[in-house]
Design a protein around this motif. Sequence first.
Motif, PDB file in Angstrom:
ATOM      1  N   ASN A 153      -8.723   7.472  -3.038  1.00 29.12           N
ATOM      2  CA  ASN A 153     -10.863   7.447  -3.487  1.00 29.12           C
ATOM      3  C   ASN A 153     -10.496   6.674  -4.875  1.00 29.12           C
ATOM      4  O   ASN A 153     -11.892   6.519  -5.117  1.00 29.12           O
ATOM      5  N   ASP A 154      -9.688   6.194  -5.066  1.00 24.93           N
ATOM      6  CA  ASP A 154      -9.631   5.837  -6.877  1.00 24.93           C
ATOM      7  C   ASP A 154      -9.364   4.483  -6.160  1.00 24.93           C
ATOM      8  O   ASP A 154     -10.259   2.944  -6.857  1.00 24.93           O
ATOM      9  N   GLN A 172     -10.898   3.559   3.159  1.00 24.28           N
ATOM     10  CA  GLN A 172     -10.356   1.789   1.856  1.00 24.28           C
ATOM     11  C   GLN A 172      -9.094   1.414   2.050  1.00 24.28           C
ATOM     12  O   GLN A 172      -8.590  -0.008   1.569  1.00 24.28           O
ATOM     13  N   ILE A 173      -7.898   2.405   2.349  1.00 24.38           N
ATOM     14  CA  ILE A 173      -6.814   1.312   2.695  1.00 24.38           C
ATOM     15  C   ILE A 173      -6.623   0.600   3.796  1.00 24.38           C
ATOM     16  O   ILE A 173      -5.459  -0.725   3.116  1.00 24.38           O
ATOM     17  N   HIS A 174      -7.240   1.187   5.283  1.00 25.38           N
ATOM     18  CA  HIS A 174      -7.530  -0.482   5.749  1.00 25.38           C
ATOM     19  C   HIS A 174      -7.617  -1.202   5.242  1.00 25.38           C
ATOM     20  O   HIS A 174      -8.373  -2.839   5.764  1.00 25.38           O
ATOM     21  N   ASN A 175      -8.899  -1.671   4.178  1.00 21.58           N
ATOM     22  CA  ASN A 175      -9.590  -2.592   3.592  1.00 21.58           C
ATOM     23  C   ASN A 175      -8.517  -4.049   3.462  1.00 21.58           C
ATOM     24  O   ASN A 175      -7.404  -3.464   2.642  1.00 21.58           O
ATOM     25  N   ASN A 176      -8.504  -4.815   3.605  1.00 23.43           N
ATOM     26  CA  ASN A 176      -7.885  -5.908   4.105  1.00 23.43           C
ATOM     27  C   ASN A 176      -7.588  -6.921   2.237  1.00 23.43           C
ATOM     28  O   ASN A 176      -6.593  -7.165   1.889  1.00 23.43           O
ATOM     29  N   CYS A 177      -8.520  -6.212   1.663  1.00 23.03           N
ATOM     30  CA  CYS A 177      -8.109  -6.351   0.082  1.00 23.03           C
ATOM     31  C   CYS A 177      -7.358  -4.927  -0.809  1.00 23.03           C
ATOM     32  O   CYS A 177      -7.314  -4.893  -1.797  1.00 23.03           O
ATOM     33  N   HIS A 203      -7.142  -4.677  -4.756  1.00 27.37           N
ATOM     34  CA  HIS A 203      -7.486  -3.481  -5.758  1.00 27.37           C
ATOM     35  C   HIS A 203      -6.090  -2.376  -6.197  1.00 27.37           C
ATOM     36  O   HIS A 203      -6.568  -2.577  -7.411  1.00 27.37           O
ATOM     37  N   THR A 204      -5.581  -2.209  -5.355  1.00 20.43           N
ATOM     38  CA  THR A 204      -4.644  -1.707  -6.148  1.00 20.43           C
ATOM     39  C   THR A 204      -3.738  -2.019  -7.186  1.00 20.43           C
ATOM     40  O   THR A 204      -2.989  -1.666  -8.898  1.00 20.43           O
ATOM     41  N   GLY A 205      -3.707  -3.885  -7.195  1.00 22.62           N
ATOM     42  CA  GLY A 205      -3.083  -4.546  -8.315  1.00 22.62           C
ATOM     43  C   GLY A 205      -4.075  -4.494  -9.446  1.00 22.62           C
ATOM     44  O   GLY A 205      -3.875  -3.796 -10.678  1.00 22.62           O
ATOM     45  N   PHE A 206      -5.419  -3.967  -9.561  1.00 24.52           N
ATOM     46  CA  PHE A 206      -6.381  -4.105 -10.066  1.00 24.52           C
ATOM     47  C   PHE A 206      -6.009  -2.661 -11.313  1.00 24.52           C
ATOM     48  O   PHE A 206      -6.164  -2.518 -12.187  1.00 24.52           O
ATOM     49  N   LEU A 207      -6.019  -1.884  -9.991  1.00 19.42           N
ATOM     50  CA  LEU A 207      -5.286  -0.363 -10.890  1.00 19.42           C
ATOM     51  C   LEU A 207      -5.008  -0.282 -11.594  1.00 19.42           C
ATOM     52  O   LEU A 207      -4.777   0.430 -12.329  1.00 19.42           O
ATOM     53  N   THR A 208      -3.482  -0.533 -11.464  1.00 17.44           N
ATOM     54  CA  THR A 208      -2.783  -0.708 -11.657  1.00 17.44           C
ATOM     55  C   THR A 208      -2.184  -1.386 -13.043  1.00 17.44           C
ATOM     56  O   THR A 208      -1.903  -0.934 -13.987  1.00 17.44           O
TER      57      THR A 208
END
Lengths: 331, 331
Positions: free
Chosen positions: A102-103, A129-134, A138-143
């Motif tokens: 959800n994040d 959203q985890i299936h999304n190719n990006c 996005h997890t890098g952006f969150l990091t």
Amino acid sequence: MKAVPMVEFWRGGLLESLHLGHAVICDATGGIVEAWGDPDAVIFPRSACKMIQALPLVESGAADALGVGPSRLALACASHQGAAVHSDLVTRWLGDLGLGENDLRCGPQMPRDHAAMREVLCKGDSPCQIHNNCSGKHTGFLTLARHLGAGPEYHEVDHPVQAAVRQAFEEVTGLASPGYGIDGCSAPNFATTVHGLARAMAFFATAATRSDGRSKAADRLVSAMTAFPELVAGEGRSCTNLMRAMGGKVAVKTGAEAVFVAILPERGIGIALKVLDGADRASEAAITALLIRLGALDPGHPVVKHYLTGPIMNRAGLAVAERRLAPGFAA
Amino acid sequence: MKAVPMVEFWRGGLLESLHLGHAVICDATGGIVEAWGDPDAVIFPRSACKMIQALPLVESGAADALGVGPSRLALACASHQGAAVHSDLVTRWLGDLGLGENDLRCGPQMPRDHAAMREVLCKGDSPCQIHNNCSGKHTGFLTLARHLGAGPEYHEVDHPVQAAVRQAFEEVTGLASPGYGIDGCSAPNFATTVHGLARAMAFFATAATRSDGRSKAADRLVSAMTAFPELVAGEGRSCTNLMRAMGGKVAVKTGAEAVFVAILPERGIGIALKVLDGADRASEAAITALLIRLGALDPGHPVVKHYLTGPIMNRAGLAVAERRLAPGFAA
């Protein structure tokens, strides 16, 4: 100057379809070695600039501070196909940040990976959203957002994460971005020229020869992409197949609307191309031809048949069509 | 003359991708009313000429002799998506001929229809030849072969079925075909010019005004297509949606590599277009624009938003891009 013919599709001895485009090969100085079409054509790099979007993640110290190793860096640069390996790694990375699906702000996408798609479809589930190719980007952006102590809406163009991406993007392309669009994953995608994108790829290709923080970050990202080609896209995908075919010596990345880039560290060379109409079949053929032209890809490797020289089969298994390089392009 | 800009894709206020093409509008005389690009460009009509390929089925008397009514004629002209309704009708038609799936030569294809695809995937089955989008056309070929007492290899270019198709094709296009290619379904696909294909569509559009056998056959095929739009393609597909939006007054048909044709009986007009690069998203936008231009399609109808004027949404549901007609095309 206009887009030039790049890739032709022939059937029954007649030209059936034609793809035009722009391509630039840049050297270590950022100068043009060779170009087709208009080097100054403005394009959206789309996912072909994910390694640029990942620069602040490493350069800021966020990656080291939050345990983002090479496989996660490869995922940050990836347009993955939502296979189990991709989803599991992203899920664990999010978990290590104390975050969850959800994040993410990329939106849900049906996996391209056949087994994963089958599982979603046949269980009657919906993709997430985890299936999304990006989702790796996005997890890098969150990091990075966590490291900067910034808010949760990391995809907004005025968020510190995107401000850092824009600064890095403009510096490695050597141009002020003429504007941005919202990508399929809702992140801003900054526009540049084909030359600017090729110049940025040359920056990555020569990063190991420099010791500044951004160059070190660029070198780590290239090493991550070439070390984990299966994470950058997935089984059967052009980025994965081409990087494997070149034995980890070259990093390549595709983007939506038929953008393709290549980073050749041994040559200190960067390539960027955009097919005018957005067809992947043409950008894959064009980058394959340019990699062969530069001596980076063996023309006898099976992937060359698949993306460029081999016949196109129909549903009954007959060879019915073929790709050809347009006269004057990369030949 | 070369292909001209037809459809643009914009993002963030910048042009991202561009599609070039050729289009011709023909009147009852076969003369050009209006054209863009090169009317003499040679193209493969692909599935956009299925109604021409079905002419001998009707004109020969085979359809009447073997009980091929309007719904089966619509399937003979169809690129269906392998939904249950399509597969069931083709299966019954084959059964009435004492034939089965193995008598087809089109090859297997995964259904595009979501429910049918889900059933094949989730049962762990493989798709069969009846699922192939051309199975109706091929069953029509088998019906004609039966009527002619010809052999089982009806897809071979020198078979009496294909000889009859070629003769009808060259007569309604008004041109000797410069050659043929093998289609995705293994049937020959005869080449012609964009003007020739538009002239053929004008022949269909004016068929009701003539009493010769071929014209009567053409009129029956147009009536079948417009009476059963859901059989010509399927739910959610452009041919079906556009024919429904025009209330059965116009027949339209798409073909692989971005060919699109339209038959306007009330106006006695035929349209043919080919997008140079083969992108369906552009041929759908272009035919929508031309149908509006000719007053056949209400610009306020929801399908117009879907194929031309509406925003393009990303995976998170944000409007991120838009289509525009290129300056000078159909505006």
